[in-house]
Scaffold this motif. Structure first.
Motif, PDB file in Angstrom:
ATOM      1  N   GLY A  15      46.449  -4.190  13.424  1.00 52.89           N
ATOM      2  CA  GLY A  15      45.700  -4.660  12.404  1.00 52.89           C
ATOM      3  C   GLY A  15      45.846  -3.841  11.263  1.00 52.89           C
ATOM      4  O   GLY A  15      45.658  -4.147  10.061  1.00 52.89           O
ATOM      5  N   GLY A  16      46.139  -2.515  11.569  1.00 53.31           N
ATOM      6  CA  GLY A  16      46.391  -1.589  10.497  1.00 53.31           C
ATOM      7  C   GLY A  16      47.802  -1.607   9.897  1.00 53.31           C
ATOM      8  O   GLY A  16      48.662  -2.673  10.038  1.00 53.31           O
ATOM      9  N   SER A  17      48.115  -0.692   9.078  1.00 49.84           N
ATOM     10  CA  SER A  17      49.274  -0.593   8.301  1.00 49.84           C
ATOM     11  C   SER A  17      49.814   0.889   8.338  1.00 49.84           C
ATOM     12  O   SER A  17      49.222   1.604   8.329  1.00 49.84           O
ATOM     13  N   LEU A  18      51.222   0.729   8.166  1.00 50.75           N
ATOM     14  CA  LEU A  18      52.024   2.034   7.988  1.00 50.75           C
ATOM     15  C   LEU A  18      53.064   1.914   6.933  1.00 50.75           C
ATOM     16  O   LEU A  18      53.583   0.560   6.848  1.00 50.75           O
ATOM     17  N   ARG A  19      53.403   2.707   6.325  1.00 46.81           N
ATOM     18  CA  ARG A  19      54.841   2.406   5.388  1.00 46.81           C
ATOM     19  C   ARG A  19      55.833   3.577   6.102  1.00 46.81           C
ATOM     20  O   ARG A  19      55.441   4.743   5.785  1.00 46.81           O
ATOM     21  N   LEU A  20      56.853   3.124   6.267  1.00 44.77           N
ATOM     22  CA  LEU A  20      58.205   3.990   6.605  1.00 44.77           C
ATOM     23  C   LEU A  20      59.129   4.141   5.600  1.00 44.77           C
ATOM     24  O   LEU A  20      58.953   3.143   4.563  1.00 44.77           O
ATOM     25  N   SER A  21      59.529   5.458   5.409  1.00 47.52           N
ATOM     26  CA  SER A  21      60.630   5.755   4.078  1.00 47.52           C
ATOM     27  C   SER A  21      61.769   6.361   5.018  1.00 47.52           C
ATOM     28  O   SER A  21      61.638   6.763   5.918  1.00 47.52           O
ATOM     29  N   CYS A  22      62.835   6.052   4.295  1.00 49.86           N
ATOM     30  CA  CYS A  22      64.026   6.516   4.711  1.00 49.86           C
ATOM     31  C   CYS A  22      64.793   7.266   3.522  1.00 49.86           C
ATOM     32  O   CYS A  22      65.227   6.522   2.692  1.00 49.86           O
ATOM     33  N   ALA A  23      64.981   8.564   3.370  1.00 46.33           N
ATOM     34  CA  ALA A  23      65.620   9.117   2.491  1.00 46.33           C
ATOM     35  C   ALA A  23      67.001   9.281   2.663  1.00 46.33           C
ATOM     36  O   ALA A  23      67.718   9.587   3.809  1.00 46.33           O
TER      37      ALA A  23
END
Length: 119
Positions: A15-23
Motif C-alpha cells: 500500500g505504500g509508495s516509492l519513487r525510483l530515479s535513473c540518472a
C-alpha cells in the motif's frame, strides 16, 4: 555510449509508495526513449513502463497501470518511476534502460535497484 544509474529502491509495506530515479549520462538524454523493467526471483525480466524522448508518449504493463507513473526531466537527465499502492508481487529488482532509436530494443541498462514490498 550511455551510462545509467538507478536509485530509490528499498523496503516498503504493501500500500505504500516509492519513487525510483535513473540518472543518465553520455549521449544527449533528450534524444532517446527510456524504459523501466523488473525481474523477480526465479522469473524472467518483464517490461514495466516506457516513455518517449519528449515525454509525450508513455506505455505501461497492465499489471502496473493506474498505480505506476513514468516521467522524465530532460533538464536533469533523469527518468522517474513513481510507484503507488505497492503490492508484494511488485517485489523485484528494477532496471532502467535506454532505447536509442525508439524501436523497443533497449541498448543500455542500469545495474538495478531492489524494491521489496512486505505484506
Amino acid at each position: 555510449q550511455v551510462q545509467l544509474v538507478e536509485s530509490g529502491g528499498g523496503l516498503v509495506q504493501a500500500g505504500g509508495s516509492l519513487r525510483l530515479s535513473c540518472a543518465a549520462s553520455g549521449r544527449t538524454f533528450s534524444t532517446y526513449a527510456m524504459g523501466w523493467f523488473r525481474q523477480a526471483p526465479g522469473k524472467e525480466r518483464e517490461f514495466v513502463a516506457s516513455i518517449s524522448w519528449s515525454g509525450g508518449r508513455t506505455y505501461y504493463a497492465d499489471s502496473v497501470k493506474g498505480r505506476f507513473t513514468i516521467s522524465r526531466s530532460n533538464a536533469k537527465n533523469t527518468v522517474y518511476l513513481q510507484m503507488n499502492s505497492l503490492k508484494p508481487e511488485d517485489t523485484a529488482v528494477y532496471y532502467c534502460a535506454a532505447d536509442l532509436v525508439e524501436d523497443n530494443e533497449y541498448d543500455y541498462w542500469g545495474q538495478g535497484t531492489q524494491v521489496s514490498v512486505s505484506s
